[in-house]
Design a protein around this motif. Structure first.
Motif: not given
Ligand code: PMP
Length: 463
Positions: A124-126, A152-153, A262, A291
């Motif tokens: 996941s991005g997080s 947003y990260h 990011e 993503k």
């Molecule tokens: N970084 C950015 C720029 C994002 O847009 C998102 C999700 N909206 C995330 C990190 C987090 O990713 P995830 O929800 O897959 O953990």
């Protein structure tokens, strides 16, 4: 249920979607969603989705910029099927697996930087943001992180801690890590310095860079990383002035700070370059992707200079399912599709067309204050007044509600919750794009003509 009144306000049958929404409300923790309208997605193909009642929609959200290659791309479906016939996954925590290694080799090739690189994976991005923070702290042996307001990260602990868009009174409920410092991102349209960034991009970049450098100095140079989205996404598609990202990288180099690029939302071709950072001719120390990477399967990655990546000893980057083979083959197929269908170029070409059409709408409707973006990462800023730029979240939500009624998946986002989010698949047919844009225009007109009751805003949560 919060949607109880909706069946009286929409003309189509959504009874099955409503039943799923009711059960969701009963069984799902509320912390995991901002629900916009009761759409339960049951099927998807290319740039179209169908709800549980069989209603068809054009998808301008692509599951939050996930389906850059469209839903269920046949190449991705094919390799997933082949892979599950052989092996789902075996933990890389103890042994070896070919699929994630091949993906790492590809990622090293398609990311900026001519130096030796290595890769780590997540889901996941997080979690990838968390890994990038670990790497930056371990290789610099420094503590502090600089991040941007309204960024947003993600929502794991590290990622939440560097996320600027969540209100402090909300994030502090769960005690995020303390050594994070937020600075202002140079938003050309609305910024704390009242500089018109479209007219004076260099002035805006320079003021914002001074502001970052002051922060680095205030922290006694004990800064491990600056993390930034090259184009802020959830803040409402904020494209910084051209010199800013380059200046930021130079600042990072000058002060021995790692530069984390990011690209979770902006990467994988969405902005008309493989990576958004390439618009600014910057080579980052670490690049974070997720993503769209898995073509719909959950996988994330951090790619960076080999010596930085190796500064983190095991087991600090171990997850049992890391580099999951099914997700890895899906990601390899996704990269192949982006290359073979020339989707990076297509995002650029088609994005220009969409921007042109939206700017034509802006000429006609005063409620559109700004249209901005790169490639197919586009935002339409809805305002009460063009002069004051006062955001109009309620009108933006009503436009989305009407669009959903008319067969378009469209949501708002942004630091003021007033920006229409245009993020379709990069291979969306032009006819679908046109239909979607026509629906937006009809929805704008309907809202202006008072055909969408104010009441709907009470039900939609949104950003
Ligand atoms: N970084 C950015 C720029 C994002 O847009 C998102 C999700 N909206 C995330 C990190 C987090 O990713 P995830 O929800 O897959 O953990």
């Amino acid at each position: 249920m919060k949607w109880n009144r909706i069946p009286q306000l929409v003309s189509k049958n959504i009874s099955r979607s409503l039943e799923i929404a009711r059960l969701d409300e009963e069984y799902m923790a509320r912390g995991h969603a901002f629900k916009y309208y009761p759409l339960a997605v049951a099927r998807a193909e290319g740039s179209r989705v169908w709800d549980a009642d069989g209603n068809e929609y054009i998808d301008f959200l692509a599951s939050a910029a996930v389906y850059n290659i469209g839903h269920r791309h046949p190449e991705v479906v094919k390799v997933i099927k082949e892979q599950i016939e052989k092996l789902l996954n075996y933990t890389m925590g103890y042994f070896y697996e070919k699929e994630p290694v091949e993906l790492a080799m590809q990622l090293v090739k398609i990311t900026p930087g001519e130096f030796k690189k290595k890769v780590t994976f997540g889901f996941s991005g997080s979690d990838a943001v968390d890994s990038s923070i670990k790497i930056a702290r371990a290789c610099t042996r420094r503590k502090h992180i600089i991040s941007f307001k309204d960024s947003y990260h993600g929502m794991t602990y590290g990622a939440l801690s560097v996320t600027g868009i969540v209100k402090p009174e909300v994030s502090e409920l769960v005690c995020p890590i303390k050594e994070v410092h937020f600075v202002d991102f140079p938003d050309p349209y609305r910024n704390p310095w009242d500089i018109d960034g479209y007219e004076k991009p260099d002035e805006l970049a320079s003021v914002a860079l001074d502001h970052v450098e002051r922060k680095i100095k205030e922290l006694d140079e004990d800064v491990a990383a600056i993390i930034t989205e090259p184009i802020q996404g959830d803040a409402g598609v904020v494209v910084p002035p051209p010199g800013f990202i380059k200046g930021l990288k130079e600042l990072a180099e000058k002060h021995g700070v790692m530069f984390i690029d990011e690209e979770v939302q902006a990467g994988m071709g969405r902005t008309g370059k493989w990576w958004a950072i390439e618009h600014f001719n910057v080579v980052p120390d670490l690049l974070v992707a997720a993503k769209a990477l898995g073509g719909g399967m959950p996988i994330s990655a951090v790619v960076g200079k080999a010596e930085l990546m190796d500064s983190v000893p095991p087991p600090l980057l171990v997850y049992t399912h890391i580099g999951h083979a099914v997700s890895a083959v899906a990601a390899l197929a996704t990269i192949k599709v982006i290359l073979s269908e020339r989707l990076v170029e297509r995002a650029r070409e088609v994005g220009e067309y969409v921007l042109k059409r939206l700017k034509e709408m802006m000429e006609k409707y005063n409620i559109i204050g700004d249209v901005r973006g790169k490639g197919l990462m586009i935002g339409v800023d809805i305002v009460k007044d063009r002069k004051t730029k006062e955001p109009d979240r309620a009108t933006a939500l009503k436009i989305c509600f009407r669009s959903w009624e008319k067969g378009l998946v469209l949501i708002t986002f942004g630091k003021h919750g007033n920006v229409l989010r245009i993020a379709p698949p990069l291979n969306i047919p032009v006819e679908d794009l046109d239909k979607g844009l026509n629906i937006i225009e009809e929805a704008v007109k309907d809202v202006l003509d008072g055909k969408v009751p104010d009441e709907v805003v009470n039900y939609l949560k949104g950003w």
